[in-house]
Motif scaffolding. Structure first.
Motif, PDB file in Angstrom:
ATOM      1  N   ASN A 342      89.701  24.470   8.297  1.00  0.00           N
ATOM      2  CA  ASN A 342      89.660  25.933   8.415  1.00  0.00           C
ATOM      3  C   ASN A 342      91.066  26.512   8.576  1.00  0.00           C
ATOM      4  O   ASN A 342      91.328  27.302   9.482  1.00  0.00           O
ATOM      5  CB  ASN A 342      88.790  26.345   9.613  1.00  0.00           C
ATOM      6  CG  ASN A 342      87.355  25.895   9.471  1.00  0.00           C
ATOM      7  OD1 ASN A 342      86.793  25.922   8.384  1.00  0.00           O
ATOM      8  ND2 ASN A 342      86.759  25.456  10.565  1.00  0.00           N
ATOM      9  N   ILE A 343      91.961  26.134   7.688  1.00  0.00           N
ATOM     10  CA  ILE A 343      93.357  26.565   7.811  1.00  0.00           C
ATOM     11  C   ILE A 343      93.471  28.083   7.751  1.00  0.00           C
ATOM     12  O   ILE A 343      94.196  28.698   8.536  1.00  0.00           O
ATOM     13  CB  ILE A 343      94.216  25.915   6.704  1.00  0.00           C
ATOM     14  CG1 ILE A 343      94.239  24.397   6.882  1.00  0.00           C
ATOM     15  CG2 ILE A 343      95.629  26.479   6.722  1.00  0.00           C
ATOM     16  CD1 ILE A 343      94.996  23.661   5.796  1.00  0.00           C
ATOM     17  N   GLY A 344      92.759  28.708   6.827  1.00  0.00           N
ATOM     18  CA  GLY A 344      92.841  30.161   6.684  1.00  0.00           C
ATOM     19  C   GLY A 344      92.427  30.892   7.951  1.00  0.00           C
ATOM     20  O   GLY A 344      93.088  31.854   8.371  1.00  0.00           O
ATOM     21  N   MET A 345      91.347  30.463   8.582  1.00  0.00           N
ATOM     22  CA  MET A 345      90.887  31.102   9.807  1.00  0.00           C
ATOM     23  C   MET A 345      91.866  30.876  10.956  1.00  0.00           C
ATOM     24  O   MET A 345      92.105  31.768  11.777  1.00  0.00           O
ATOM     25  CB  MET A 345      89.503  30.578  10.175  1.00  0.00           C
ATOM     26  CG  MET A 345      88.914  31.185  11.444  1.00  0.00           C
ATOM     27  SD  MET A 345      88.590  32.961  11.292  1.00  0.00           S
ATOM     28  CE  MET A 345      87.121  32.935  10.269  1.00  0.00           C
ATOM     29  N   GLN A 346      92.454  29.682  11.028  1.00  0.00           N
ATOM     30  CA  GLN A 346      93.444  29.409  12.067  1.00  0.00           C
ATOM     31  C   GLN A 346      94.640  30.350  11.942  1.00  0.00           C
ATOM     32  O   GLN A 346      95.125  30.908  12.938  1.00  0.00           O
ATOM     33  CB  GLN A 346      93.893  27.946  11.971  1.00  0.00           C
ATOM     34  CG  GLN A 346      92.796  26.963  12.382  1.00  0.00           C
ATOM     35  CD  GLN A 346      93.114  25.515  12.046  1.00  0.00           C
ATOM     36  OE1 GLN A 346      92.383  24.612  12.396  1.00  0.00           O
ATOM     37  NE2 GLN A 346      94.202  25.284  11.333  1.00  0.00           N
ATOM     38  N   LEU A 347      95.109  30.548  10.718  1.00  0.00           N
ATOM     39  CA  LEU A 347      96.248  31.440  10.494  1.00  0.00           C
ATOM     40  C   LEU A 347      95.885  32.887  10.825  1.00  0.00           C
ATOM     41  O   LEU A 347      96.698  33.631  11.374  1.00  0.00           O
ATOM     42  CB  LEU A 347      96.713  31.324   9.039  1.00  0.00           C
ATOM     43  CG  LEU A 347      97.308  29.964   8.647  1.00  0.00           C
ATOM     44  CD1 LEU A 347      97.471  29.873   7.139  1.00  0.00           C
ATOM     45  CD2 LEU A 347      98.643  29.745   9.339  1.00  0.00           C
ATOM     46  N   ARG A 348      94.662  33.271  10.506  1.00  0.00           N
ATOM     47  CA  ARG A 348      94.230  34.639  10.810  1.00  0.00           C
ATOM     48  C   ARG A 348      94.201  34.879  12.317  1.00  0.00           C
ATOM     49  O   ARG A 348      94.615  35.941  12.795  1.00  0.00           O
ATOM     50  CB  ARG A 348      92.852  34.883  10.206  1.00  0.00           C
ATOM     51  CG  ARG A 348      92.300  36.270  10.503  1.00  0.00           C
ATOM     52  CD  ARG A 348      91.028  36.550   9.730  1.00  0.00           C
ATOM     53  NE  ARG A 348      90.545  37.904   9.996  1.00  0.00           N
ATOM     54  CZ  ARG A 348      89.540  38.483   9.374  1.00  0.00           C
ATOM     55  NH1 ARG A 348      88.912  37.834   8.412  1.00  0.00           N
ATOM     56  NH2 ARG A 348      89.162  39.700   9.675  1.00  0.00           N
ATOM     57  N   CYS A 349      93.716  33.902  13.061  1.00  0.00           N
ATOM     58  CA  CYS A 349      93.676  34.043  14.518  1.00  0.00           C
ATOM     59  C   CYS A 349      95.091  34.117  15.099  1.00  0.00           C
ATOM     60  O   CYS A 349      95.343  34.887  16.040  1.00  0.00           O
ATOM     61  CB  CYS A 349      92.915  32.872  15.130  1.00  0.00           C
ATOM     62  SG  CYS A 349      91.146  32.846  14.735  1.00  0.00           S
TER      63      CYS A 349
END
Length: 640
Positions: A342-349
């Motif tokens: 979930n790289i995209g979600m981690q960056l968003r957070c």
């Protein structure tokens, strides 16, 4: 050079790392540890008297409590101010609230099932609950392990951050002082310890994190031993909370996934899906001035309540918004980990934390640095997959795309905010260029595969429709069938000699040509009728003895009970796969000579071929031609 001023009874210079309190009489400053005043107690003191002034002016004066529902309990309770999170009134209301059951979103699994392979194939998007711990890889102390054992392994002098739950405020104290508080029967305050990371203590030897967290963790897999930045320690936490401890809604730092195991006691999690709408609501709520007065669980469509009893492990995926209530005294262990799923979600957070100006104390240590390390390793992975002609999984491709965008943003930000976390041994621009090249290669290959599939579909032999097969079958019947003085030539019925008709009749003796309905499509076959599969419905005409019904072309087929079976046909005139028909004519009247018969002139039939229009001369539909044949040969031997 002037000497540094000295303070406290110990006459030491000011130390920013130690809590100090000012005497309201002599105006001198004292270390809390020197005068036995804990930081969380200092907020309750209205007028402080140091040990020297205490002799003359008496003991310190404490604040008076005026309410039980506000963080500042000295506010007058006029009934107009809303309840704030963590207060005794809030906790009571929370326990009476109704929530959706956590079983709706919780995935129950055995320890042996929770593997990186499983999560890579099925995704890690919903919380996982594990009660059968075998093969999970989690090693923990026995349930008899106590808070005093923690003090023995970690050390009583370790300074820790505790949360005053009623005020939702942090304060520092020694671990030994917290253990004394925890073991007392009377607790004037609710204190919660959730940030004791013990990887660098002796207690670390007693705990091993679950295999799935160990094998997927960025820190464990990608952080180099020779890094200039200190390695982040977020893998092992000990959480000790007394009854009614509460942590308000939050997302774990850096969008990390987290594992919790309740050693003894019980915790209640309130979980909210990280949908785009919920994340937007969360960010607005987090930045609002009245955040503590609004229960976030009521702002979203659904908030799930999940009870985690003793001996249960809970894994929470990236970005899930959650609050935690300790329903009874509890000790739990947990850890955080970043991963590739979930790289995209981690960056968003992470970017959300920056917008909310989250203090560094509550952020993932060196988050940007580890992203650069990960980018370097993922580049090597993509190259190896390309050389082996193995397409990378979709989650990895999408994650690398998101990572490239974030790295570019951080480089641009370095111009105005020089807080670089780019490792020295990484060339950022070259790395991003190579990553982009690999992603483009993957996209090109995927597009080529799509084009190949389109070409295969375009040049594939055309599958004849049901009507085309029926038309072809009818033409063969017209050529071979005895039709009296008529035969088909170029789509027309012409007269033929009696000899040719007789020859045609003889040739039909061994004719077993028939239609079969296979997978809802009509197909022709030259195989003997007895070799057909049972599941195929056969449309066959065979010579029938007189005790059977004879062929009657102008009536609906009859089933074995004599009922009309026209409803068993579909709108294209095809038989149902469940039924097998045999056509017979029940009429016993003598046959008319062909010259005496009326010329067939059936009305136009609306079907898929004619679309409701009368067919042109010589272009009769297969259905019409078959009907014409059946009428002309009402009493003849018919093989179709």
């Amino acid at each position: 050079m002037a000497a540094a001023p000295l303070y406290c009874v110990c006459r030491q210079p000011y130390d920013v790392s130690r809590f100090m309190i000012e005497c309201d009489i002599c105006k001198d400053w004292f270390h809390g540890s020197c005068v036995q005043v804990e930081e969380h107690h200092a907020v309750d003191i209205d007028v402080y008297h140091c040990p020297n002034c205490d002799v003359v002016h008496g003991p310190s004066l404490m604040k008076k409590r005026n309410n039980w529902h506000r963080h500042d309990y000295t506010e007058p309770d006029d009934g107009s101010k809303p309840v704030q999170a963590g207060t005794p009134v809030f906790i009571k209301e929370l326990q009476n609230r109704i929530f959706a059951s956590g079983e709706e979103i919780l995935i129950r699994m055995k320890g042996e099932q929770v593997t990186p392979r499983y999560l890579e194939r099925h995704g890690f998007n919903y919380p996982i609950g594990v009660t059968e711990m075998e093969a999970l890889g989690l090693k923990l102390p026995a349930p008899t392990f106590s808070v005093k054992d923690v003090e023995q392994y970690v050390g009583g002098d370790k300074v820790i951050d505790v949360i005053d739950v009623a005020r939702q405020a942090d304060s520092k104290m020694k671990l030994s002082e917290f253990i004394k508080y925890f073991t007392k029967s009377h607790r004037p305050k609710v204190l919660n310890l959730i940030s004791l990371e013990f990887s660098d203590t002796k207690m670390s030897e007693l705990v091993e994190v679950p295999d799935v967290a160990q094998k997927m963790s960025w820190v464990e897999n990608y952080w180099p031993d020779d890094s200039f930045f200190p390695k982040p320690f977020v893998q092992k936490y000990c959480l000790m909370g007394v009854k009614d401890s509460y942590t308000d809604f939050h997302i774990d730092f850096g969008g990390t996934s987290v594992w919790y195991h309740v050693l003894w006691g019980e915790k209640i999690f309130y979980l909210i899906k990280p949908t785009p709408a919920n994340l937007a609501l969360y960010e607005a709520w987090s930045s609002s001035p009245n955040q503590s007065e609004v229960f976030f669980g009521e702002k979203v469509e659904k908030c799930y309540k999940c009870v985690v009893p003793q001996g249960t492990t809970l894994l929470i995926p990236t970005g899930w918004i959650h609050a935690v209530l300790t329903s009874q005294d509890c000790m739990a262990f947990g850890g955080n980990f970043l991963h590739n799923l979930n790289i995209g979600m981690q960056l968003r957070c992470y970017e959300m934390e920056r917008r909310l100006k989250t203090p560094d104390l509550f952020k993932f240590p060196y988050f940007e640095a580890i992203c650069w390390y990960v980018a370097k390793n993922l580049l090597e992975m993509l190259k190896e997959l390309r050389e082996d002609s193995c397409p990378p999984p979709t989650y990895l491709v999408e994650g690398v795309k998101a990572l490239i965008g974030a790295l570019k943003t951080w480089l641009k930000r370095e111009v105005t905010e020089p807080t670089s976390e780019v490792p020295d041994n990484i060339r950022p621009n070259h790395l991003m260029k190579e990553l982009t090249k690999e992603i483009r290669y993957v996209e090109v290959r995927e597009e080529e595969k799509k084009q190949e599939r389109r070409l295969c579909q375009r040049h594939a032999p055309k599958v004849p429709s049901n009507l085309d097969i029926l038309e072809q079958h009818t033409r063969e019947v017209l050529k071979r069938l005895e039709v009296g003085p008529l035969e088909e030539v170029h789509g027309k019925l012409n007269k033929v000699s009696t000899a040719s008709a007789a020859a045609a009749a003889e040739s039909l003796e061994d004719n077993h040509l028939r239609l079969m309905l296979v997978n809802e499509k009509v197909a022709s076959s030259q195989e003997p009728w007895w070799s057909s599969p049972n599941q195929c419905s056969r449309l066959e005409h065979r010579e029938a003895p007189q005790h059977q019904r004879r062929l009657q072309g102008d009536k609906s087929p009859m089933d074995s009970q004599g009922n009309s079976s026209s409803e068993a046909w579909d709108n294209q005139g095809l038989p149902s796969p469940e039924m097998d028909y045999q056509y017979c004519d029940p009429s016993m009247s003598p046959p008319l000579h062909p010259s005496k018969r009326h010329a067939p002139n059936p009305p136009p039939i609306s079907n898929q071929a004619t679309k409701g229009k009368r067919p042109k001369k010589g272009m009769a539909t297969a259905k019409q031609r078959l009907g014409k044949i059946l009428k002309l040969n009402r009493h003849s031997r018919v093989f179709v």
